[in-house]
Design an enzyme around this catalytic site. Structure first.
Site, PDB file in Angstrom:
ATOM      1  N   PRO A  52       0.824  -1.214   0.000  1.00 42.93           N
ATOM      2  CA  PRO A  52       0.000   0.000   0.000  1.00 42.93           C
ATOM      3  C   PRO A  52       0.851   1.255   0.000  1.00 42.93           C
ATOM      4  CG  PRO A  52       0.061  -0.938   2.195  1.00 42.93           C
ATOM      5  CD  PRO A  52       0.854  -1.865   1.315  1.00 42.93           C
ATOM      6  N   CYS A  53       1.449   1.545  -1.110  1.00 45.17           N
ATOM      7  CA  CYS A  53       2.361   2.686  -1.198  1.00 45.17           C
ATOM      8  C   CYS A  53       1.614   3.998  -0.948  1.00 45.17           C
ATOM      9  CB  CYS A  53       3.049   2.704  -2.544  1.00 45.17           C
ATOM     10  SG  CYS A  53       1.947   2.423  -3.925  1.00 45.17           S
TER      11      CYS A  53
END
Length: 103
Positions: A52-53
DNA sequence: CGAGTGACAGGAC
DNA sequence: TGTCCTGCCACTC
């Protein structure tokens, strides 16, 4: 376990409703000065599904600009969907900054 | 293997 | 959290 592996592992460890800064991730990796590498690692982002950048932001609580996700607004939406509070155009770091001790 | 580059951080002003 | 400058690490050419 390479530095990149650590970075990906830590980023994937960020719980919903929380965000972490590049410096925070770099610190957890072991080198506070790896912030640039953290950004580079997320830039590569080999597994957007598991990494989940969008939960990783700069120290100001915002993204550098429009890039992945489909735009800066996309990141904001994603974070809001996760339950992250926003103050203007930035994340409410006071409430949503991940300390790493909550998991 | 050297030089360039990048989704940054931190301190100073 | 405004801007400017520096340092650092890993990756690509």
């Amino acid at each position: 376990m390479n530095t990149f592996e650590k970075i990906y592992s830590i980023v994937s460890m960020i719980p919903p409703g929380k965000v972490a800064t590049y410096g925070q991730v770099a610190f957890m990796v072991g080198n506070p000065r790896l912030s640039r590498v953290v950004g580079y690692a997320l830039h590569r982002n080999p597994s957007p599904e598991t990494i989940p950048c969008f939960r990783v932001v700069n120290r100001f609580g915002e993204c550098s600009g429009s890039f992945a996700f489909g735009g800066e607004d996309a990141q904001r939406v994603l974070l809001e969907e996760d339950g992250v509070s926003f103050i203007g155009n930035r994340v409410d770091m006071k409430k949503c900054q991940w300390t790493g001790e909550m998991i």
